[in-house]
Motif scaffolding. Structure first.
Motif, PDB file in Angstrom:
ATOM      1  N   ASP A 203     -23.383  42.268  20.252  1.00 35.78           N
ATOM      2  CA  ASP A 203     -24.110  42.853  21.072  1.00 35.78           C
ATOM      3  C   ASP A 203     -23.198  44.173  21.638  1.00 35.78           C
ATOM      4  N   ILE A 204     -21.809  44.041  21.492  1.00 38.99           N
ATOM      5  CA  ILE A 204     -21.147  45.149  21.773  1.00 38.99           C
ATOM      6  C   ILE A 204     -21.037  46.108  20.424  1.00 38.99           C
ATOM      7  N   ILE A 205     -21.007  45.829  19.322  1.00 36.89           N
ATOM      8  CA  ILE A 205     -21.053  46.525  18.166  1.00 36.89           C
ATOM      9  C   ILE A 205     -22.682  47.145  18.336  1.00 36.89           C
ATOM     10  N   ARG A 206     -23.574  46.552  18.626  1.00 39.51           N
ATOM     11  CA  ARG A 206     -24.844  47.233  18.788  1.00 39.51           C
ATOM     12  C   ARG A 206     -24.926  48.130  20.000  1.00 39.51           C
ATOM     13  N   SER A 207     -24.365  47.847  21.069  1.00 40.05           N
ATOM     14  CA  SER A 207     -24.689  48.660  22.193  1.00 40.05           C
ATOM     15  C   SER A 207     -23.922  49.894  22.434  1.00 40.05           C
ATOM     16  N   THR A 208     -22.594  49.987  21.716  1.00 40.99           N
ATOM     17  CA  THR A 208     -21.635  50.895  22.118  1.00 40.99           C
ATOM     18  C   THR A 208     -21.650  51.961  20.970  1.00 40.99           C
ATOM     19  N   ASP A 209     -21.673  53.337  21.797  1.00 40.61           N
ATOM     20  CA  ASP A 209     -21.857  54.460  20.946  1.00 40.61           C
ATOM     21  C   ASP A 209     -20.927  54.525  19.720  1.00 40.61           C
ATOM     22  N   ILE A 210     -21.182  55.085  18.790  1.00 37.04           N
ATOM     23  CA  ILE A 210     -20.215  55.172  17.398  1.00 37.04           C
ATOM     24  C   ILE A 210     -18.803  55.776  17.850  1.00 37.04           C
ATOM     25  N   GLU A 211     -19.134  56.994  18.681  1.00 37.42           N
ATOM     26  CA  GLU A 211     -17.931  57.695  18.953  1.00 37.42           C
ATOM     27  C   GLU A 211     -16.860  56.764  19.835  1.00 37.42           C
ATOM     28  N   ASN A 212     -17.225  55.716  20.414  1.00 38.58           N
ATOM     29  CA  ASN A 212     -16.366  54.875  20.972  1.00 38.58           C
ATOM     30  C   ASN A 212     -15.919  53.495  20.221  1.00 38.58           C
ATOM     31  N   LYS A 213     -15.731  53.824  18.888  1.00 38.56           N
ATOM     32  CA  LYS A 213     -15.523  52.688  17.961  1.00 38.56           C
ATOM     33  C   LYS A 213     -14.189  52.020  18.347  1.00 38.56           C
ATOM     34  N   ALA A 214     -13.185  52.871  18.646  1.00 35.68           N
ATOM     35  CA  ALA A 214     -11.831  52.576  19.278  1.00 35.68           C
ATOM     36  C   ALA A 214     -11.995  51.530  20.237  1.00 35.68           C
ATOM     37  N   ASN A 215     -12.909  51.610  21.154  1.00 34.41           N
ATOM     38  CA  ASN A 215     -12.828  50.727  22.324  1.00 34.41           C
ATOM     39  C   ASN A 215     -13.424  49.331  21.882  1.00 34.41           C
ATOM     40  N   VAL A 216     -14.642  49.584  21.067  1.00 33.25           N
ATOM     41  CA  VAL A 216     -15.315  48.339  20.405  1.00 33.25           C
ATOM     42  C   VAL A 216     -14.103  47.490  19.734  1.00 33.25           C
ATOM     43  N   ALA A 217     -13.279  48.188  18.875  1.00 35.80           N
ATOM     44  CA  ALA A 217     -12.154  47.554  18.200  1.00 35.80           C
ATOM     45  C   ALA A 217     -11.401  46.554  19.150  1.00 35.80           C
ATOM     46  N   GLN A 218     -10.905  47.402  20.297  1.00 36.19           N
ATOM     47  CA  GLN A 218      -9.961  46.915  21.019  1.00 36.19           C
ATOM     48  C   GLN A 218     -10.845  45.524  21.946  1.00 36.19           C
TER      49      GLN A 218
END
Ligand code: GLY
Ligand code: MN
Ligand code: MN
Length: 536
Positions: A203-218
């Protein structure tokens, strides 16, 4: 005049309503209104077109045909007041319509009355009892859940707690928890590979803007710490390896989707349960007071010839004397080196001798648990080394109390306690200044309530939160310090209410200062004359 006529009529109704076994019970349980209010509060947290599904705790087997004493899931109890197994609650964000056009926003399925089972295993409320005593209007027998027509697929989200593999199927009972879960899985199209944290990552991967990939990784890093297998999940790997926007978008498009959400309910319940309502505080304070009286009685009764389990027994006798149903967690009575084992529950040393005795005990009263630790010298007098460590822990606790303020970070009491302990250990020559050490290996605080380690957000302190403040120093044998310190373990644990006006130590009744403890231990005890016969 009317009242005189009505009273016999009411009594007649109660006696003939099929719920006639009037039993004498305490009168200070949480009210049906309280539980209804909590359901309304959860409903307010639900996004539109969603449903929360909560199951009662399983019955857990102890051995052969004996089960552990049943304990309800605290979230389920908080929302319903129902204290029996084999039940499921559905709570909807908006009113639903049944086939007959009735509108409802919650349904509960519960154990049916059953004279035979009740003769063996205790009373049940049944459908009528749940309606009358707990104030639900939509109540069905658990065996009806299987055929209950509910299209979970029509909701944007179905919130629930993912299942642990610890539920037995009682083949004789076709409405038990096993069947309720099976019914839910079937109605909700529960994927066979469902894993709450995996779908949380998806869900996080799908719903987070691509430019925020660093936040997703965290976020992924945080979640995979609790579920390391996710690091090898093909979707997670593809996302991590995606080198450009196009590749990331493709992963986002292909990541599996489910409307099942097995992770968010915990955040909602943590938000609700963190701040206590007045009805809860009343019960919690009572649990804490009971536990303090236990500590006081043991301080008076303690002598070096006592066993750890005898000390435990005195505490628990006091709890029961005040009507506490259980211990909030297994009692910890660790003398000498045993006190270094943080959750020592064997309590089987035959004589505590001249050691310090660390006693971490909490009564559970109507669901709410205390968590109070006192550490006392079995012979009534602290040695210089014991006193030095004890007073240092006391000083750390005093520093931590001062940080119990609304708006302060959750970790502020711990940081304050850690600083005092680090400096004090260096002052005593147990460590070098600035040296890292493991003599204080746990946090200083956790929330307290229906669970001993209660739910909460760990954000800034909110009003009417109850936390423990429990610094400790534990010096096991063979530690890298002067052997005179070995075997000393001290924890002082108090239960603190944080309000807008400041903090209140709910467990202040049990002495904490080393001098006060010694003074109390010098007093006689009613148990001094309690002698039992020697057995062969
Ligand atoms: N009694 C368990 C704890 O103090 O956290
Ligand atoms: Mn604790
Ligand atoms: Mn404790």
């Amino acid at each position: 005049m009317k009242k005189i006529i009505l009273l016999p009529l009411i009594l007649l109704f109660v006696c003939h309503s099929g719920f006639s076994q009037q039993v004498e019970l305490p009168t200070d349980y949480l009210s049906a209104e309280f539980h209804r209010g909590r359901r309304d509060a959860l409903r307010k947290l639900l996004p539109p077109n969603t449903v929360a599904v909560l199951f009662a705790n399983p019955v857990r087997n102890r051995a052969n045909d004996v089960d552990y004493v049943y304990h309800q899931d605290p979230d389920f109890y908080y929302l319903t007041g129902y204290n029996e197994p084999n039940a499921v609650l559905l709570l909807f964000s908006e009113p639903q319509q049944d086939g007959q056009g009735n509108s409802f926003d919650e349904i509960i399925f519960v154990q049916p009355r059953d004279p035979y089972s009740e003769m063996w295993n205790g009373r049940r409320l049944g459908v009528e009892g749940v309606k009358q005593q707990l104030g639900f209007s939509q109540v069905y027998e658990n065996t009806d859940f299987k055929d209950f027509n509910m299209n979970f697929g029509s909701f944007d989200k179905v919130y629930f707690y993912d299942f642990h593999n610890d539920v037995r199927d009682s083949k004789r009972n076709t409405g038990d928890l096993y069947d309720l879960i099976a019914g839910f899985k079937q109605k909700a199209n529960y994927p066979s590979d469902y894993d709450a944290s995996k779908y949380q990552v998806y869900d996080i991967i799908r719903s987070t803007d691509i430019e925020n990939k660093a936040n997703v990784a965290q976020e992924i890093g945080r979640i995979t710490r609790f579920n390391p297998a996710l690091n090898d999940d093909p979707i997670v790997l593809r996302y991590k390896d995606a080198g450009n926007e196009h590749a990331l978008k493709k992963v986002q498009e292909e990541v599996p989707h489910s409307n099942l959400d097995g992770y968010s309910l915990n955040y909602m319940m943590a938000n609700l349960r963190e701040g206590k309502l007045p009805e809860e505080l009343k019960l919690l304070k009572k649990a804490v007071e009971i536990s303090c009286v236990g500590q006081i009685e043991v301080m008076k009764a303690m002598h070096p010839g006592m066993s750890e389990s005898e000390i435990q027994g005195i505490h628990e006798f006091v709890f029961k004397k005040y009507g506490a149903e259980y211990e909030g967690y297994p009692s910890i009575v660790g003398s000498g080196h045993n006190g270094c084992i943080l959750h020592y529950i064997e309590n089987n040393r035959p004589e505590v001798g001249g050691d310090l005795v660390l006693m971490d005990l909490g009564a559970e009263y109507h669901g709410y648990t205390a968590d109070v630790t006192r550490t006392i010298p079995a012979d009534g007098t602290f040695t210089p080394e014991q006193k030095a460590i004890y007073d240092l822990v006391y000083e750390a606790q005093e520093a931590a109390f001062k940080e119990c303020r609304v708006g302060n970070p959750f970790w502020a009491p711990h940081r304050a306690a850690q600083k005092v302990i680090d400096e004090g250990l260096a002052r005593l020559g147990i460590i070098k200044p600035g040296q890292r050490h493991n003599y204080f290996p746990h946090g200083t605080s956790h929330y307290l309530g229906l669970d001993v380690h209660d739910k909460g957000t760990r954000g800034a302190f909110k009003p009417n939160t109850v936390i423990t403040v429990e610094p400790g120093i534990y010096i096991p044998h063979n530690s890298d310090c002067d052997p005179k310190w070995w075997g000393i373990a001290v924890r002082i644990e108090d239960d603190v209410l944080i309000t807008e006006e400041g903090w209140v130590n709910l467990s202040a009744m049990a002495p904490r200062k080393s001098e006060e403890i010694e003074a109390l231990m010098a007093q006689p005890s009613a148990l001094d004359d309690f002698k039992l016969p020697d057995l062969e």
